[in-house]
Design an enzyme around this catalytic site. Structure first.
Site, short mmCIF file in Angstrom:
data_model
loop_
_atom_site.label_atom_id
_atom_site.label_comp_id
_atom_site.label_asym_id
_atom_site.label_seq_id
_atom_site.Cartn_x
_atom_site.Cartn_y
_atom_site.Cartn_z
N HIS A 166 0.85 -1.19 0.00
CA HIS A 166 0.00 0.00 0.00
C HIS A 166 0.89 1.24 0.00
CE1 HIS A 166 0.77 0.55 4.27
NE2 HIS A 166 0.16 -0.58 4.60
N HIS B 269 3.98 1.47 2.39
CA HIS B 269 5.18 0.77 1.91
C HIS B 269 5.79 1.53 0.73
CE1 HIS B 269 2.36 -2.69 3.14
NE2 HIS B 269 3.25 -2.59 4.12
N CYS C 182 -2.78 -15.83 23.22
CA CYS C 182 -4.09 -15.94 22.58
C CYS C 182 -4.00 -17.08 21.56
CB CYS C 182 -4.49 -14.65 21.88
SG CYS C 182 -5.97 -14.87 20.87
N CYS D 220 -4.91 -15.98 18.00
CA CYS D 220 -3.83 -15.26 17.30
C CYS D 220 -2.57 -16.10 17.18
CB CYS D 220 -3.41 -14.00 18.05
SG CYS D 220 -4.66 -12.75 18.25
N CYS E 253 -8.82 -10.84 24.30
CA CYS E 253 -8.13 -10.48 23.05
C CYS E 253 -9.13 -9.72 22.17
CB CYS E 253 -7.67 -11.75 22.33
SG CYS E 253 -7.34 -11.46 20.58
N HIS F 298 -10.25 -11.89 19.01
CA HIS F 298 -10.97 -13.16 19.13
C HIS F 298 -11.98 -13.16 20.27
CE1 HIS F 298 -7.39 -14.05 16.73
NE2 HIS F 298 -8.23 -14.83 16.09
N LYS G 108 -6.51 4.95 10.32
CA LYS G 108 -5.35 4.09 10.15
C LYS G 108 -5.60 3.20 8.92
CE LYS G 108 -2.52 1.19 12.86
NZ LYS G 108 -2.25 -0.05 13.07
N LYS H 193 -6.30 -3.54 6.64
CA LYS H 193 -6.96 -4.52 5.79
C LYS H 193 -8.46 -4.53 6.08
CE LYS H 193 -4.38 -8.63 4.47
NZ LYS H 193 -3.96 -9.94 4.93
O1 ME8 Z 1 7.08 -3.99 10.13
N1 ME8 Z 1 2.68 5.23 6.92
O2 ME8 Z 1 6.74 -4.82 8.00
P1 ME8 Z 1 5.48 -3.96 7.52
C1 ME8 Z 1 3.96 5.27 6.59
N2 ME8 Z 1 8.32 -6.82 8.47
N3 ME8 Z 1 4.72 4.18 6.37
C2 ME8 Z 1 4.13 2.98 6.47
C3 ME8 Z 1 2.78 2.86 6.82
C4 ME8 Z 1 2.04 4.05 7.04
N4 ME8 Z 1 0.75 4.03 7.37
N5 ME8 Z 1 2.48 1.55 6.86
C5 ME8 Z 1 3.62 0.88 6.54
C6 ME8 Z 1 7.33 -4.77 9.23
N6 ME8 Z 1 4.62 1.73 6.30
C7 ME8 Z 1 8.47 -5.73 9.36
C8 ME8 Z 1 9.75 -4.96 9.11
S1 ME8 Z 1 12.39 -4.78 8.89
C9 ME8 Z 1 13.69 -5.62 9.42
C10 ME8 Z 1 11.00 -5.76 9.28
C11 ME8 Z 1 5.99 1.38 5.92
O3 ME8 Z 1 5.03 -4.63 6.27
C12 ME8 Z 1 7.00 1.95 6.90
O4 ME8 Z 1 8.26 1.93 6.30
O5 ME8 Z 1 4.51 -3.78 8.60
C13 ME8 Z 1 6.92 0.95 8.03
O6 ME8 Z 1 8.02 1.05 8.90
C14 ME8 Z 1 6.90 -0.34 7.25
O7 ME8 Z 1 6.12 -0.03 6.07
C15 ME8 Z 1 6.30 -1.51 8.01
O8 ME8 Z 1 6.12 -2.57 7.09
#
Ligand code: ME8
Length: 645
Positions: A20, A23, A134, A137, A151, A154, A304, A307
């Site tokens: 999204h 990311h 949980c 989860c 939780c 759930h 926020k 999903k």
């Molecule tokens: O945390 N606003 O992965 P993730 C701004 N796998 N940036 C956002 C955002 C938002 N609303 N949502 C996501 C993880 N991001 C772990 C990371 S690293 C060793 C492991 C971006 O898929 C932002 O960079 O939840 C955030 O830190 C990251 O996606 C979290 O991605």
């Protein structure tokens, strides 16, 4: 460490989600920094990837009825496809299910397992993790997460579970990590994030569990295969497994040990990156990262992104609507880098039209089309006057401004520097009025004006190339940059690369066609018959916008033809006590003199436009049938300034 050798990382994204704009924002930012760093002569390695282990992913795979690996293959490919569409030029894409990653993790954990903390204790020790679990989860849950003791997902009371785990002795390292952050050896930006981390450390952090007994989808500990590495501990290691920690020490040292390591992320994962990660590296005897830049966290229309709400904005849909270059631009210009904010997608078209279609695209069309009409090549400039030199100096300043902004990771200023130049070039072009110079036969001034305008566009487009990689190429080709000079370079090289008189110039379709509020292209940038690259003002407003339109009575106080444009009249109208310029496509229907004193109806709150170098603030209403046109007037008692409704 060589700061000219930049190793940039994004978080690796969980594959149980789809890409999204959150990311996309981080990934575009990393790409822009990497491209800009290279443009200024630096070496860069840009890493992104996907995080594929853990219970969440295993559950999503089970829900989809596929094996975890097959699920990860499909989901990870979605991220790569999105990044391709957004023109992300990553150097490496790591998946935590890659063999090189698994081998690196095993190696790193063996190092930790053999290591002693500075106070003489094993860095890893077995213990029991006791907490609330949980079952729904399949993960531990804290008291704080519970709602009425249950939780929230759930609606069941968690059970108390005691599990054998291995722990990392964080307490022996957190003070040292704090000191490194405090003194700037590990830069944490913006400053409020640095304060946040230092606060956490001061408050006291416990040792953390680095393995899980119950989570089966993961990498087994090399010293106890009944346990898998905790997904977070394993994920962080991607930053070293990608450059070759497992089996290419030379490459690893090149980037990790001797490069400037910049981790990008949002604040949601700050603690893991700023405390856990440096602590583990210290314990394993490796260098700590140099810089963490924590950008803002975004909501969408105040909520926020999630999903369940289904409100996440798909970046690939933005590519379809705006094109890849503009989608990158629109995401980055939302907020200063590092600041949280609320994304309102309905504002994208307005911003697109203002910055890209009007300021940048229209300037390019106007200047290039003028050159096309007088020979189709970069004109030979004559003697430079102060105004010309001022614009060329502004170009040099934009280069310096961009370099400085890059060093400060100020992405908004990295875009602001060239866009400021674009706006200055627009003012220069309008004030120099080349159509007037042409009319007066001032041929040398005309050539100089066009040359200086083209040159300013060239510099701005080169500086915009990290954000607008393909459009920058289109623009630079249009203004006559030779094919072998299209790779942009910054700094001193800029003036050495100035445009060569005689080089062919030319532009086809608008670089950024104007769009309506739904993001659909509107054909108002296609030039009128006199092909001057100007927009017509008719057609800007949708029917559903009508309620927002302010109509007022205006009195025409000046009117004259616009040189070289058969259809245009330049008017000055009075709205109450205010005077405003206005350009109208009515020259084929009204003699200018016949309009003086007429009270017409205009749209008052229309965005200003520059037409033929003349500012136009408003639009006349007229009735039209075939070739006939009559202005809507209120000749009579109603004074100018009165509202029409
Ligand atoms: O945390 N606003 O992965 P993730 C701004 N796998 N940036 C956002 C955002 C938002 N609303 N949502 C996501 C993880 N991001 C772990 C990371 S690293 C060793 C492991 C971006 O898929 C932002 O960079 O939840 C955030 O830190 C990251 O996606 C979290 O991605």
């Amino acid at each position: 460490m060589s700061s000219n050798r930049l190793f940039i990382t994004t978080p690796i994204y969980y594959v149980n989600d789809k890409p999204h704009i959150g990311h996309a924002y981080t990934t575009i930012a990393g790409d822009v920094i990497a491209r800009a760093h290279r443009m200024f002569g630096g070496e860069a390695y840009y890493l992104t990837g996907t995080d594929e282990h853990g219970s969440k992913v295993a559950e999503s795979a089970a829900a989809a009825g596929v094996a975890p690996q097959a699920f990860c293959d499909v989901q990870s490919a979605l991220f790569r496809a999105a990044w391709d569409q957004l023109l992300i030029k990553y150097d490496d894409f790591i998946r935590t299910t890659d063999d090189r990653h698994k081998r690196g993790v095993v190696r790193f954990l063996q190092r930790l397992h053999a290591a002693k903390s500075p106070d003489g204790h094993p860095v890893i020790y077995p213990g029991t993790y006791s907490g609330l679990y949980c079952v729904g989860c399949e993960k531990f849950i804290t008291e704080k997460e519970l709602v009425n003791g249950k939780c929230p997902h759930h609606l069941k009371e968690p059970v108390k579970v005691t599990e054998k785990n291995y722990f990392f002795r964080l307490r022996s390292y957190s003070a040292r990590v704090g000191a490194l952050i405090e003194q700037g050896t590990i830069l944490v930006n913006p400053p409020e994030r640095k304060a946040e981390v230092l606060g956490l450390i001061k408050h006291g952090l416990d040792d953390f569990s680095l393995s899980r007994e119950k989570v089966k989808w993961g990498i087994p500990l090399p010293f106890d295969s009944s346990q898998n590495t905790y997904v977070w501990v394993e994920a962080l290691q991607n930053y070293i497994t990608a450059p070759g920690y497992a089996d290419d020490r030379e490459r690893f040292d090149h980037w990790w040990t001797h490069g400037h390591v910049l981790h990008l992320m949002a604040k949601d994962i700050l603690k893991f990156h700023a405390v856990f990660w440096p602590a583990m590296l210290l314990a394993a005897g490796e260098k700590t990262p140099h810089e963490l830049f924590v950008h803002g966290f975004f909501t969408v229309n105040g909520e926020k992104m999630s999903k369940s709400l289904g409100n996440a904005i798909d970046p690939t849909a933005m590519v379809v609507t705006y094109g890849a270059d503009a989608a990158r631009y629109l995401l980055l210009v939302q907020f200063p880098f590092g600041v949280d904010g609320d994304i309102q997608a309905e504002r994208f078209p307005e911003r697109y039209n203002a910055d890209l279609a009007n300021d940048l695209g229209n300037l390019t069309s106007r200047v290039v089309k003028f050159c096309e009409r007088i020979g189709g090549t970069v004109p030979e400039p004559g003697k430079l006057e102060a105004v010309d030199r001022a614009l060329l100096v502004a170009g040099k300043k934009a280069v310096d401004g961009m370099r400085e902004a890059l060093e400060q990771r100020n992405l908004l200023a990295m875009i602001g520097a060239p866009m400021g130049l674009v706006r200055e070039a627009n003012r220069y072009f309008d004030a120099s009025a080349p159509w007037q110079l042409q009319k007066e036969g001032k041929e040398e001034r005309l050539r100089t004006t066009l040359y200086v305008s083209l040159e300013a566009i060239r510099v701005a487009a080169a500086l915009l190339s990290p954000v607008l990689p393909t459009k920058s190429l289109d623009i630079r080709r249009a203004v006559g940059v030779a094919a072998d000079r299209l790779e942009p370079t910054g700094g001193e090289l800029e003036h050495l690369r100035a445009l060569q008189p005689g080089a062919p110039v030319g532009i086809g379709d608008p670089v950024f066609p104007r769009i309506d509020k739904k993001g659909k292209a509107v054909d108002i940038q296609s030039p009128p018959s006199d092909a001057d690259g100007q927009t017509e003002t008719e057609g800007l407003i949708d029917i559903d916008d009508f309620g927002k339109v302010q109509l007022v009575v205006a009195e025409v106080i000046e009117a004259e033809r616009v040189e070289g444009a058969d259809r245009l009249l330049r008017l000055k109208v009075k709205v109450g006590s205010e005077e405003r310029p206005l350009v109208a496509g009515i020259a084929e229907h009204y003699e200018p003199e016949a309009l003086i004193g007429r009270r017409v109806i205009i749209v008052k709150n229309l965005k200003p436009a520059t037409i033929r170098g003349v500012e136009s603030r408003g639009m006349l209403l007229a009735a039209k049938k075939g070739k006939k046109l009559t202005l809507v007037t209120t000749d009579g008692e109603i004074p100018s300034g009165a509202s029409v409704g």
